[in-house]
Design a protein around this motif. Sequence first.
Motif, mmCIF file in Angstrom:
data_model
loop_
_atom_site.group_PDB
_atom_site.id
_atom_site.type_symbol
_atom_site.label_atom_id
_atom_site.label_comp_id
_atom_site.label_asym_id
_atom_site.label_seq_id
_atom_site.Cartn_x
_atom_site.Cartn_y
_atom_site.Cartn_z
ATOM 1 N N SER A 1 -7.315 89.171 44.670
ATOM 2 C CA SER A 1 -7.568 87.837 45.213
ATOM 3 C C SER A 1 -6.719 87.736 46.398
ATOM 4 O O SER A 1 -5.395 87.372 46.155
ATOM 5 C CB SER A 1 -7.129 86.880 44.093
ATOM 6 O OG SER A 1 -7.477 85.696 44.804
ATOM 7 N N LEU A 2 -7.237 87.943 47.301
ATOM 8 C CA LEU A 2 -6.548 87.941 49.072
ATOM 9 C C LEU A 2 -7.238 87.228 49.693
ATOM 10 O O LEU A 2 -8.285 87.471 50.091
ATOM 11 C CB LEU A 2 -6.446 89.486 49.366
ATOM 12 C CG LEU A 2 -5.595 90.472 48.535
ATOM 13 C CD1 LEU A 2 -5.768 91.770 49.156
ATOM 14 C CD2 LEU A 2 -4.270 90.191 48.347
ATOM 15 N N ASP A 3 -6.576 86.411 50.542
ATOM 16 C CA ASP A 3 -7.257 85.541 51.540
ATOM 17 C C ASP A 3 -7.171 86.480 52.504
ATOM 18 O O ASP A 3 -6.416 87.102 52.948
ATOM 19 C CB ASP A 3 -6.484 84.173 51.882
ATOM 20 C CG ASP A 3 -6.390 83.353 50.780
ATOM 21 O OD1 ASP A 3 -7.553 83.211 50.211
ATOM 22 O OD2 ASP A 3 -5.246 82.508 50.594
ATOM 23 N N ALA A 4 -8.538 86.472 53.323
ATOM 24 C CA ALA A 4 -8.587 87.145 54.583
ATOM 25 C C ALA A 4 -9.585 86.441 55.375
ATOM 26 O O ALA A 4 -9.895 85.187 55.392
ATOM 27 C CB ALA A 4 -9.335 88.453 54.019
ATOM 28 N N ARG A 5 -10.018 87.101 56.878
ATOM 29 C CA ARG A 5 -10.721 86.320 57.611
ATOM 30 C C ARG A 5 -11.708 87.297 58.248
ATOM 31 O O ARG A 5 -11.481 88.477 58.245
ATOM 32 C CB ARG A 5 -9.916 85.880 58.893
ATOM 33 C CG ARG A 5 -8.982 84.683 58.401
ATOM 34 C CD ARG A 5 -8.144 84.141 59.610
ATOM 35 N NE ARG A 5 -8.850 83.260 60.457
ATOM 36 C CZ ARG A 5 -9.149 81.828 60.269
ATOM 37 N NH1 ARG A 5 -8.884 81.369 58.943
ATOM 38 N NH2 ARG A 5 -9.668 81.154 61.053
ATOM 39 N N ILE A 6 -12.930 86.890 58.596
ATOM 40 C CA ILE A 6 -13.866 87.695 59.050
ATOM 41 C C ILE A 6 -14.144 87.294 60.480
ATOM 42 O O ILE A 6 -14.359 86.107 60.679
ATOM 43 C CB ILE A 6 -15.304 87.481 58.395
ATOM 44 C CG1 ILE A 6 -15.125 87.925 56.913
ATOM 45 C CG2 ILE A 6 -16.482 88.229 59.018
ATOM 46 C CD1 ILE A 6 -16.323 87.429 56.031
ATOM 47 N N GLY A 7 -14.323 88.288 61.509
ATOM 48 C CA GLY A 7 -14.835 87.980 62.891
ATOM 49 C C GLY A 7 -15.677 88.994 63.336
ATOM 50 O O GLY A 7 -15.943 90.068 62.736
ATOM 51 N N CYS B 1 -12.450 84.203 54.036
ATOM 52 C CA CYS B 1 -13.358 84.805 52.815
ATOM 53 C C CYS B 1 -12.111 85.032 51.971
ATOM 54 O O CYS B 1 -10.860 84.963 52.179
ATOM 55 C CB CYS B 1 -13.948 85.911 53.258
ATOM 56 S SG CYS B 1 -12.902 87.281 54.189
ATOM 57 N N ARG B 2 -12.589 85.693 50.869
ATOM 58 C CA ARG B 2 -11.516 86.033 49.723
ATOM 59 C C ARG B 2 -12.195 87.504 49.335
ATOM 60 O O ARG B 2 -13.093 87.791 48.901
ATOM 61 C CB ARG B 2 -11.423 85.195 48.698
ATOM 62 C CG ARG B 2 -10.700 85.807 47.442
ATOM 63 C CD ARG B 2 -10.415 84.568 46.684
ATOM 64 N NE ARG B 2 -9.813 83.211 47.107
ATOM 65 C CZ ARG B 2 -8.226 83.285 47.143
ATOM 66 N NH1 ARG B 2 -7.576 83.905 46.655
ATOM 67 N NH2 ARG B 2 -8.028 82.037 47.607
ATOM 68 N N VAL B 3 -10.872 88.506 49.629
ATOM 69 C CA VAL B 3 -11.201 89.726 48.925
ATOM 70 C C VAL B 3 -11.085 89.826 47.399
ATOM 71 O O VAL B 3 -10.061 89.561 47.029
ATOM 72 C CB VAL B 3 -10.320 90.714 49.700
ATOM 73 C CG1 VAL B 3 -10.494 92.023 49.159
ATOM 74 C CG2 VAL B 3 -10.383 90.884 50.990
ATOM 75 N N VAL B 4 -12.040 90.244 46.677
ATOM 76 C CA VAL B 4 -11.907 89.979 45.451
ATOM 77 C C VAL B 4 -12.039 91.450 44.555
ATOM 78 O O VAL B 4 -11.650 91.603 43.535
ATOM 79 C CB VAL B 4 -13.092 89.182 44.587
ATOM 80 C CG1 VAL B 4 -13.080 87.889 45.032
ATOM 81 C CG2 VAL B 4 -14.852 89.880 45.151
ATOM 82 N N ASP B 5 -12.346 92.747 45.412
ATOM 83 C CA ASP B 5 -12.360 93.715 44.960
ATOM 84 C C ASP B 5 -12.048 94.987 46.079
ATOM 85 O O ASP B 5 -12.516 94.653 47.078
ATOM 86 C CB ASP B 5 -13.664 94.081 44.402
ATOM 87 C CG ASP B 5 -13.868 95.490 43.646
ATOM 88 O OD1 ASP B 5 -13.387 95.547 42.379
ATOM 89 O OD2 ASP B 5 -14.508 96.327 44.233
ATOM 90 N N LEU B 6 -11.023 95.776 45.729
ATOM 91 C CA LEU B 6 -10.650 96.686 46.834
ATOM 92 C C LEU B 6 -10.408 98.049 46.620
ATOM 93 O O LEU B 6 -10.046 98.520 45.614
ATOM 94 C CB LEU B 6 -9.294 96.055 47.333
ATOM 95 C CG LEU B 6 -8.702 96.683 48.479
ATOM 96 C CD1 LEU B 6 -9.360 96.317 49.943
ATOM 97 C CD2 LEU B 6 -7.154 96.379 48.620
ATOM 98 N N SER B 7 -10.940 99.007 47.553
ATOM 99 C CA SER B 7 -10.560 100.263 47.245
ATOM 100 C C SER B 7 -9.957 100.788 49.149
ATOM 101 O O SER B 7 -10.165 100.132 49.683
ATOM 102 C CB SER B 7 -11.975 101.170 46.923
ATOM 103 O OG SER B 7 -12.901 101.207 48.189
ATOM 104 N N ILE B 8 -9.773 101.988 49.179
ATOM 105 C CA ILE B 8 -9.468 102.431 50.399
ATOM 106 C C ILE B 8 -10.684 102.629 51.069
ATOM 107 O O ILE B 8 -10.622 102.704 52.354
ATOM 108 C CB ILE B 8 -8.807 103.743 50.462
ATOM 109 C CG1 ILE B 8 -9.418 104.977 49.798
ATOM 110 C CG2 ILE B 8 -7.264 103.514 49.672
ATOM 111 C CD1 ILE B 8 -8.873 106.342 49.977
ATOM 112 N N HIS B 9 -11.936 102.643 50.559
ATOM 113 C CA HIS B 9 -13.067 102.608 51.463
ATOM 114 C C HIS B 9 -13.942 101.474 51.657
ATOM 115 O O HIS B 9 -14.617 101.466 52.514
ATOM 116 C CB HIS B 9 -13.939 103.578 50.833
ATOM 117 C CG HIS B 9 -13.638 105.103 50.815
ATOM 118 N ND1 HIS B 9 -13.309 105.950 51.866
ATOM 119 C CD2 HIS B 9 -13.150 105.876 49.653
ATOM 120 C CE1 HIS B 9 -12.772 107.249 51.573
ATOM 121 N NE2 HIS B 9 -12.613 107.025 50.134
ATOM 122 N N GLY B 10 -13.387 100.357 51.071
ATOM 123 C CA GLY B 10 -14.093 99.067 51.113
ATOM 124 C C GLY B 10 -13.716 97.889 50.427
ATOM 125 O O GLY B 10 -12.797 97.788 49.554
#
Length: 111
Positions: free
Chosen positions: A23-29, A38-47
Amino acid sequence: MFAAEFEPAQLDGRRRSPRAPVSLDARIGRGGLDRALCRVVDLSIHGARLQVYSPMKQGSMIWLTLPVIGPVAAKVVWSDDFVAGCQFNSPLTVDMFETLLELDQTPRSMS
């Protein structure tokens, strides 16, 4: 009230690398101009899988600004209402991935 167990996604042969729930706050441009939360809710090194506040178009290129890491170029590979999956143009390094996991804001149970 609804209850559900949440466990990390497993590498199932379709994925190039394991994913971690976060659960990470992020921004989209796009093109360096418009920025959206936006919020990152799932993460890997590829996406990543993102919770977004406006629909995203599949196939669009975005800049995902991650905490500490900064802007990362990515392509939206799927989108469904207010959730989207993106693939990074260049994979995150293991150090970047681990840094983001340390910043994870997901509440953890003390069991």
